[in-house]
Design an enzyme around this catalytic site. Structure first.
Site, PDB file in Angstrom:
ATOM      1  N   HIS A   1       0.829  -1.207   0.000  1.00  0.00           N
ATOM      2  CA  HIS A   1       0.000   0.000   0.000  1.00  0.00           C
ATOM      3  C   HIS A   1       0.862   1.256   0.000  1.00  0.00           C
ATOM      4  O   HIS A   1       0.599   2.213  -0.730  1.00  0.00           O
ATOM      5  CB  HIS A   1      -0.889   0.044   1.248  1.00  0.00           C
ATOM      6  CG  HIS A   1      -2.111  -0.806   1.148  1.00  0.00           C
ATOM      7  ND1 HIS A   1      -2.590  -1.297  -0.045  1.00  0.00           N
ATOM      8  CD2 HIS A   1      -2.966  -1.247   2.100  1.00  0.00           C
ATOM      9  CE1 HIS A   1      -3.692  -2.001   0.183  1.00  0.00           C
ATOM     10  NE2 HIS A   1      -3.942  -1.993   1.484  1.00  0.00           N
TER      11      HIS A   1
ATOM     12  N   TYR B   1      -6.815   2.765  11.212  1.00  0.00           N
ATOM     13  CA  TYR B   1      -7.044   1.850  10.087  1.00  0.00           C
ATOM     14  C   TYR B   1      -6.377   2.422   8.846  1.00  0.00           C
ATOM     15  O   TYR B   1      -6.377   3.641   8.640  1.00  0.00           O
ATOM     16  CB  TYR B   1      -8.546   1.654   9.859  1.00  0.00           C
ATOM     17  CG  TYR B   1      -9.198   0.791  10.926  1.00  0.00           C
ATOM     18  CD1 TYR B   1      -9.377  -0.576  10.718  1.00  0.00           C
ATOM     19  CD2 TYR B   1      -9.622   1.330  12.131  1.00  0.00           C
ATOM     20  CE1 TYR B   1      -9.965  -1.379  11.684  1.00  0.00           C
ATOM     21  CE2 TYR B   1     -10.231   0.531  13.105  1.00  0.00           C
ATOM     22  CZ  TYR B   1     -10.391  -0.821  12.871  1.00  0.00           C
ATOM     23  OH  TYR B   1     -10.977  -1.623  13.826  1.00  0.00           O
ATOM     24  N   GLU B   2      -5.826   1.547   8.024  1.00  0.00           N
ATOM     25  CA  GLU B   2      -5.046   2.021   6.874  1.00  0.00           C
ATOM     26  C   GLU B   2      -5.895   2.766   5.852  1.00  0.00           C
ATOM     27  O   GLU B   2      -5.377   3.451   4.985  1.00  0.00           O
ATOM     28  CB  GLU B   2      -4.301   0.865   6.212  1.00  0.00           C
ATOM     29  CG  GLU B   2      -5.217  -0.172   5.596  1.00  0.00           C
ATOM     30  CD  GLU B   2      -4.487  -1.445   5.208  1.00  0.00           C
ATOM     31  OE1 GLU B   2      -3.354  -1.660   5.660  1.00  0.00           O
ATOM     32  OE2 GLU B   2      -5.076  -2.229   4.452  1.00  0.00           O
ATOM     33  N   SER B   3      -7.215   2.648   5.948  1.00  0.00           N
ATOM     34  CA  SER B   3      -8.094   3.403   5.059  1.00  0.00           C
ATOM     35  C   SER B   3      -8.042   4.896   5.366  1.00  0.00           C
ATOM     36  O   SER B   3      -8.609   5.698   4.623  1.00  0.00           O
ATOM     37  CB  SER B   3      -9.526   2.904   5.215  1.00  0.00           C
ATOM     38  OG  SER B   3      -9.918   2.952   6.577  1.00  0.00           O
ATOM     39  N   GLY B   4      -7.385   5.293   6.455  1.00  0.00           N
ATOM     40  CA  GLY B   4      -7.236   6.716   6.754  1.00  0.00           C
ATOM     41  C   GLY B   4      -8.001   7.168   7.983  1.00  0.00           C
ATOM     42  O   GLY B   4      -8.023   8.352   8.300  1.00  0.00           O
TER      43      GLY B   4
END
Lengths: 267, 251
Positions: free
Chosen positions: A104, B49-52
């Site tokens: 990512h 969370y890596e989604s931001g």
């Protein structure tokens, strides 16, 4: 300035066989309807790029649109595998799929470099992993100031970026909010872009954390209400988690999948 | 109260988050444990969370890493380049919480392929996602993996994320700035890297588990600590909150 178009017209004009195409969206605002239109128009030999290929890429790969996939994480989030992606990699069905695999952080930086007009980006990452042995688009670079050796990834500049946003105004200025993923970078990195939106409004009023993409960096805008389903559009509709579970059963078997493709997309 | 192996694993993982400030959460088992910790002893724990989503406070377990409730309840929502570049990479985050299909004796992880041939794998797994940099840059890493000979392997089919590499000093040589895995929590017990050799060593077992069972379920000759502790029984409160969390998260 962005042109207001119909979805079919926009895909026909912007997405060509052999293009590198990024349909971006990090769980939220995934441009699913646009992906389905690409399948309907039977595009072939695409290089599909995306940080998190999910079920719309599974569908496009299963439908034979893709020759190559550039990605970091290809799964059905919280459910399991993407069976069509697996079948393509493991068994060449319906066609062989080349893969170019990143993390990512690497993908995010590739788009950032692309949007910045730079040839590459620098990060701390990948060291010690087997990605270094298998992914040719990875290198090291020595910091000219400190001598530290860092990882370099090349800019990703897709031919076309396709994203979904909550709304646009009549001039084609686009506004999206909530989890914004890497869509701004993908649009600014791409040569052309198509934005599908839930609605056109007279005035884009201020929204917390909103990303605004001005009309003059966008090629075309198409109004597609519900265009992100079964993912979600914050403020419009929720994620259809049940559909993600159902996709597991639909996609597991080639015949069930081809039946779905014929029924849902006439393809 | 009676409990399942899966439940004590999650409870043990939630307990391991005591005293932490911020946790970078992978989806699945790590997310369950981190959300349980917030309901138990760590209400202030910042879930990232890596989604931001920074400081997400979901009322149920998200199915994906980017469910709407994560953004709606977050202290801040940032883009994906920002979460990796500004928040993870500089080492701001205490603990990374990961799972994997395969783990080896040095806590290295595989989430990429099963099989010898990368180009023609027997099983294509989802891939790296955020894991390599979470494993590299969080100050510490906690792993949660169900223990079996299939998952605890002598040799990984693919190194997706680096734990302690091939042993002491490897992380420093590779320029990985975090400490790496400090604990692996399984359905049988807890393994910790030996301070000298970095090799994962069984340091505690869950109640009713024989250390020999853990050894049999490990694909390398598992080191067992001289004194093996026993995980304290899950309390009624821990089990009730966990079951409530799982129940309300059913799709």
């Amino acid at each position: 300035m962005a042109e207001l178009v119909g979805l079919a017209e926009g895909i026909a004009a912007l997405v060509h066989d052999g293009d590198t195409v990024s349909l971006e969206g990090f769980t939220h605002l995934i441009p699913v309807a646009a992906g389905h239109e690409i399948i309907r128009q039977r595009r072939r030999d695409l290089t599909l790029a995306r940080m998190t290929p999910d079920i719309v890429y599974d569908q496009m790969i299963g439908a034979g649109c893709a020759r190559r996939l550039i990605f970091a994480w290809g799964g059905n989030p919280g459910v399991g595998s993407l069976h069509r992606l697996r079948d393509a990699v493991e068994n060449d069905w319906p066609a062989p799929l080349e893969i170019e695999e990143h993390s990512h952080a690497g993908m995010a930086n590739r788009y950032t470099a692309g949007a910045s007009g730079l040839p590459f980006a620098v990060l701390r990452g990948y060291t010690g992993t087997d990605l270094v042995r298998h992914t040719s688009s990875l290198a090291t670079v020595t910091c000219p100031f400190t001598g530290e050796v860092l990882t370099a990834v090349p800019a990703l500049n897709p031919d076309v970026a396709v994203i979904h946003a909550q709304r646009a105004d009549r001039k084609g200025n686009v506004q999206l909010w909530g989890l914004a993923g890497v869509q701004k970078e993908a649009v600014l990195a791409a040569k052309r872009c198509l934005v599908t939106v839930e609605e056109i409004v007279e005035e884009l009023d201020a929204r917390p954390n909103a990303v605004v993409l001005p009309s003059w960096v966008i090629t075309a805008v198409a109004v597609v209400p519900g265009g992100a389903k079964p993912s979600y559009a914050q403020g419009y509709y929720d994620r259809d988690n049940l559909y993600y579970r159902r996709w597991d059963a639909i996609s597991r078997d080639r015949d069930t999948f081809t039946g779905w493709l014929a029924d849902e997309l006439g393809s | 109260m009676n409990w399942e192996a899966e439940e004590i694993m999650t409870v043990a993982a939630a307990r391991a988050l005591a005293g932490r400030v911020a946790c970078f959460v992978g989806i699945g088992l790590p997310s369950t444990a981190a959300n349980l910790a917030r309901r138990l002893h760590a209400p202030e724990l910042v879930l990232i969370y890596e989604s931001g989503a920074i400081g997400a406070k979901p009322s149920k377990l998200p199915l994906s890493i980017g469910d709407g409730e994560l953004a709606e309840t977050a202290d801040a929502v940032v883009s994906v380049p920002e979460i990796f570049n500004y928040w993870l990479q500089p080492g701001r985050i205490d603990v990374g919480f990961l799972s994997a299909a395969q783990v080896d004796r040095f806590g290295n992880l595989n989430t990429t392929v099963i099989g010898d041939d990368y180009r023609r794998p027997s099983v294509r797994l989802p891939g790296a996602g955020g894991a390599p940099e979470i494993a590299a840059s969080c100050r510490e890493v906690i792993l949660i993996v169900r223990q079996s000979r299939r998952s605890f392997v002598e040799r990984l089919d693919f190194v997706t994320s680096v734990g302690h590499g091939s042993g002491p000093g490897d992380r420093a040589r590779l320029g990985l700035r975090g400490k790496g895995p400090v604990m692996v929590i399984t359905d049988l017990g807890v393994l910790e890297p030996d301070p000298q050799t970095c090799e994962l060593t069984l340091t505690s077992v869950h109640p009713g588990v024989d250390p020999e069972t853990a050894r049999r379920q490990t694909g390398w000759p598992l080191a067992i600590a001289a004194q093996v502790a026993v995980t304290p029984q899950p309390t009624a409160q821990e089990l009730e909150l966990l079951r409530d969390l799982v129940k309300r998260s059913e799709v």
